[in-house]
Design a protein around this motif. Structure first.
Motif, mmCIF file in Angstrom:
data_model
loop_
_atom_site.group_PDB
_atom_site.id
_atom_site.type_symbol
_atom_site.label_atom_id
_atom_site.label_comp_id
_atom_site.label_asym_id
_atom_site.label_seq_id
_atom_site.Cartn_x
_atom_site.Cartn_y
_atom_site.Cartn_z
ATOM 1 N N THR A 252 -29.829 -7.538 13.135
ATOM 2 C CA THR A 252 -29.615 -8.894 13.315
ATOM 3 C C THR A 252 -30.556 -9.291 14.339
ATOM 4 O O THR A 252 -31.026 -8.528 15.196
ATOM 5 N N PRO A 253 -30.758 -10.668 14.341
ATOM 6 C CA PRO A 253 -31.769 -11.116 15.322
ATOM 7 C C PRO A 253 -31.242 -10.770 16.817
ATOM 8 O O PRO A 253 -32.023 -10.140 17.687
ATOM 9 N N THR A 256 -31.663 -7.259 17.775
ATOM 10 C CA THR A 256 -32.986 -6.710 17.720
ATOM 11 C C THR A 256 -33.320 -7.427 19.319
ATOM 12 O O THR A 256 -34.139 -6.648 20.030
ATOM 13 N N ILE A 282 -32.932 -7.031 6.402
ATOM 14 C CA ILE A 282 -34.247 -7.833 6.207
ATOM 15 C C ILE A 282 -34.619 -8.188 4.910
ATOM 16 O O ILE A 282 -35.252 -7.168 4.471
ATOM 17 N N ARG A 283 -34.351 -9.295 4.391
ATOM 18 C CA ARG A 283 -34.628 -9.292 2.772
ATOM 19 C C ARG A 283 -35.585 -10.631 2.390
ATOM 20 O O ARG A 283 -36.260 -10.659 1.326
ATOM 21 N N GLN A 287 -36.757 -14.244 7.340
ATOM 22 C CA GLN A 287 -36.076 -13.558 8.299
ATOM 23 C C GLN A 287 -37.241 -12.668 8.823
ATOM 24 O O GLN A 287 -37.342 -12.450 10.114
ATOM 25 N N ALA A 288 -38.238 -12.330 8.045
ATOM 26 C CA ALA A 288 -39.446 -11.395 8.800
ATOM 27 C C ALA A 288 -40.277 -12.319 9.838
ATOM 28 O O ALA A 288 -40.565 -11.876 11.078
ATOM 29 N N HIS A 290 -39.084 -14.640 11.582
ATOM 30 C CA HIS A 290 -37.996 -14.885 12.712
ATOM 31 C C HIS A 290 -38.223 -13.626 13.890
ATOM 32 O O HIS A 290 -38.426 -13.676 14.805
ATOM 33 N N TYR A 291 -38.357 -12.518 12.977
ATOM 34 C CA TYR A 291 -38.284 -11.138 13.982
ATOM 35 C C TYR A 291 -39.836 -11.233 14.416
ATOM 36 O O TYR A 291 -39.692 -10.971 15.838
ATOM 37 N N PHE A 311 -40.970 -2.928 10.409
ATOM 38 C CA PHE A 311 -39.746 -3.336 9.411
ATOM 39 C C PHE A 311 -39.312 -2.334 8.770
ATOM 40 O O PHE A 311 -40.271 -1.922 7.907
ATOM 41 N N ALA A 313 -37.530 -1.645 5.497
ATOM 42 C CA ALA A 313 -37.160 -2.639 4.365
ATOM 43 C C ALA A 313 -37.499 -2.110 2.993
ATOM 44 O O ALA A 313 -38.437 -1.046 2.951
ATOM 45 N N LEU A 316 -37.619 -6.480 0.983
ATOM 46 C CA LEU A 316 -38.455 -7.543 1.849
ATOM 47 C C LEU A 316 -39.701 -7.979 1.081
ATOM 48 O O LEU A 316 -40.298 -9.016 1.007
#
Lengths: 341, 329
Positions: A252-253, A256, A282-283, A287-288, A290-291, A311, A313, A316
């Motif tokens: 989760t953000p 992380t 992380i799909r 989201q990517a 965001h990270y 990542f 994944a 993703l």
């Protein structure tokens, strides 16, 4: 064991350290470690200081969410998405994995899309028995082979089995090892035991990079995540990783962000740059990005490359490719037009 | 009745709402049959779009205002969400996810669900006709439109397990092969509902599409979007899986071009589109080789059951798959 021993000297920072040499044996009673004999007795003095600052749950969740509201458009979005692809550990960790599937995954990792300006992924992550297949397929491409080990995903095997698992994976050609910590020990407060196990695995890795999976979904609190991060970094992890992908919640953000802050403080204290790998759940391209914003704001540009951020994944990649195509063509894309792994 | 009139008062001009609050402040002003009758504050409905089985606002936060009653001027208006292109994208996503499940249900089960939709519409006759009247339709015409809508749902409920045998065929071929053709669903269909009739046109456009196992994203009538939302409330209680029908409100010209270019949309069903927009949308759709059906029925045309309940309406939204199977020897 130089990797975990060199931190104590140069730290004027907030992580007080005990003397490195005596810590080795610890909880591995009668165990595989050379220093085991002298480890008995005053155990508390033999470990580095695992203490970590308490995490303010509300603030960390608020900050992680706030950093997700940043709007990346046009060129910045395209650059971010390409960066995300170059940081991806394309992963397949299922019981039904076959060499055919791994070959397909390797092809996709080397050439995610027909367009030449889409970079290759960072690594392919598989179970140990499939490492040779991936190694052969990726030879000369620069894409690394990562293997999970240490009785992934539960980690509940005797240490000797876990170490053999690691050595075998390295011998088969893995460039990177993703280990799991013993969450039971972590939850029981046996921090020394967790530390010793990571130290032992790091030694078994040899040249291979070690990523330590904390499985944050099973640790329960941010405080425990922070402490586990501290333990893993002190024990010599090259990367710390959120999850196996087998447990919900996975990355989760917020969790992380907690780990990124641990990495930041560790860097201030020791000068060592530890990598970060969120994995599981992380799909989407959004989201990517965001990270990436979380990393940029917490650790800065030095961490925005595949050597220090990954990542974990599987699905993703296609979403990121679809977004890149959408930016190029102006039309929303459909999943049927991108190869399934 | 007392409740209805109170609601109307609440919906009225701002000063009316102010009076309502003042009356509420005095509390239990009147005594009737031994029970205290406190003055009530009018309850205004928040109209929301229907996406993925849930009622949502536009991600953009925008609204368009619809007159409380057609022809009434002034401040007396209601907010209805104005969909953005991202709302369209989100709706296509959930519609695509819902497709396999909906198409995979048995024809009989789809029929049962559409029949229940008929039941739910029937139970909401008053609400639906009231909504049409607020949109400017005369009372008698509104009731006739609701009746026709219920009948249309029942008619298509009957078609779900029958159209296959009309479209399928056993084809004679010159060789040792068994050759047959059967209909399959297309995927996500984007529907632009006609402006009028707002209810019958909406239902009449959606029903043939979902009868055939497709899912849809519908851009509702801009003349009367409230009725489309009330219709969605019947959909939501009819056992229809979330995402099979998604209804967006707002500007067609703003959202439709993005949906027409969307690769995951399989077909467009456009009712009463102005020629310039229709042309540009057809060009957009050509990029991903979509089927485009565009037509403009008269208002009376929608009431012609013989024409609009024809299986030819379903046939527009099926793919015909032909199979060659070795036989004989």
């Amino acid at each position: 064991m130089a990797a975990h021993g060199n931190g104590s000297g140069n730290g004027a920072g907030p992580v007080p350290r005990a003397e490195g040499g005596a810590r080795a044996g610890g909880a591995l009673e009668g165990g595989a470690m050379a220093g085991g004999a002298m480890a008995r007795g005053a155990r508390s003095g033999q470990y580095p200081d695992f203490s970590a600052p308490a995490v303010d749950r509300v603030m960390v969740e608020e900050r992680a969410a706030a950093l997700g509201k940043r709007s990346l458009k046009k060129e910045a979005k395209v650059a971010g998405l390409k960066l995300a692809i170059s940081m991806m550990d394309l992963t397949t960790l299922e019981g039904r994995d076959s060499s055919g599937k791994v070959l397909q995954l390797c092809q996709k990792a080397m050439r995610p899309h027909e367009r030449a300006d889409v970079p290759a992924c960072a690594a392919v992550c598989v179970y140990p028995t499939l490492v040779p297949v991936a190694k052969k397929a990726l030879a000369g491409s620069g894409v690394k082979v990562a293997s999970v080990a240490t009785a992934f995903p539960s980690g509940l095997s005797p240490l000797s089995v876990k170490l053999a698992d690691v050595r075998e994976a390295v011998a088969l050609g893995a460039d990177e090892i993703d280990m799991v910590i013993d969450r039971g020990a972590m939850l029981a407060g046996k921090h020394g035991s967790v530390f010793d196990e990571i130290v032992a695995v790091k030694e078994a890795c040899g040249e291979a990079h070690l990523k330590v999976i904390l499985e944050t979904g099973e640790l329960g609190t941010y405080d425990r995540v922070r402490k586990a991060s501290q333990i893993a970094m002190l024990a010599g992890a090259d990367f710390i990783k959120t999850s196996t992908g087998k447990v919900t919640p996975a990355a989760t953000p917020a969790v992380t962000l907690v780990m990124l802050e641990a990495i930041r403080d560790f860097y201030y204290a020791t000068g060592k740059r530890i990598g970060m790998k969120p994995a599981g759940g992380i799909r989407t391209a959004k989201q990517a990005l965001h990270y990436l914003v979380l990393v940029k704001e917490t650790l800065g540009d030095a961490w925005l490359n595949a050597d220090l951020f990954r990542f974990g994944a599987s699905t993703l990649l296609n979403d990121v490719l679809m977004q890149l195509e959408k930016e190029r063509t102006g039309a929303y894309q459909g999943g049927d037009y991108f190869s399934k792994d | 009745m007392a409740r209805g009139s109170k609601q109307d008062a609440g919906r009225g001009a701002p000063q009316a709402a102010g009076e309502g609050e003042a009356a509420a402040g005095e509390a239990s002003a009147s005594q009737e049959g031994g029970f205290a009758q406190p003055a009530r504050v009018g309850i205004r409905k928040a109209y929301k779009m229907f996406v993925g089985g849930a009622f949502v606002r536009s991600e953009s936060g925008r609204y368009t205002q619809v007159p409380e009653h057609a022809g009434v001027a002034g401040e007396n208006r209601e907010n209805v969400p104005r969909a953005s292109r991202k709302d369209g994208r989100d709706a296509v996503k959930v519609a695509h996810e819902a497709w396999a499940g909906w198409a995979g249900r048995t024809a009989q089960n789809r029929g049962q669900i559409l029949y229940r939709l008929g039941e739910m519409l029937d139970a909401r006759r008053g609400e639906l006709s009231g909504s049409l009247e607020r949109g400017g339709v005369a009372a008698g015409a509104a009731q006739a439109e609701v009746d026709a809508t219920v009948d249309r749902a029942i008619a298509y409920a009957g078609w779900t397990d029958k159209y296959q045998s009309l479209f399928a065929s056993l084809n004679p071929v010159a060789g040792p092969h068994f050759n047959f053709t059967s209909p399959e669903s297309l995927g996500v269909v984007v529907i632009v509902a006609p402006e009028r009739p707002a209810l019958l046109g909406l239902a009449g456009a959606i029903l043939p599409v979902i009868t055939a196992g497709n899912t849809c994203v519908v851009l509702a009538s801009t003349a009367d979007p409230r009725t489309a939302i009330t219709f969605a409330e019947a959909l939501a209680t009819s056992d229809l899986p979330g995402g099979v029908v998604n209804i967006l409100t707002g500007s067609v010209a703003e959202v439709l071009p993005h949906l027409a270019r969307h690769v995951e949309v399989a077909a467009l069903d456009l009712h009463g589109l102005e020629p310039a927009l229709r042309k540009s949308v057809e060009e957009d759709a050509s990029g991903s080789v979509k089927r485009v059906h565009a037509r403009k029925l008269s208002e009376e045309g929608w009431f012609d059951a013989a024409a609009t309940e024809s299986p030819r309406w379903i046939e527009r939204f099926v793919e015909l798959k032909t199979i060659w199977h070795p036989a004989g020897q």
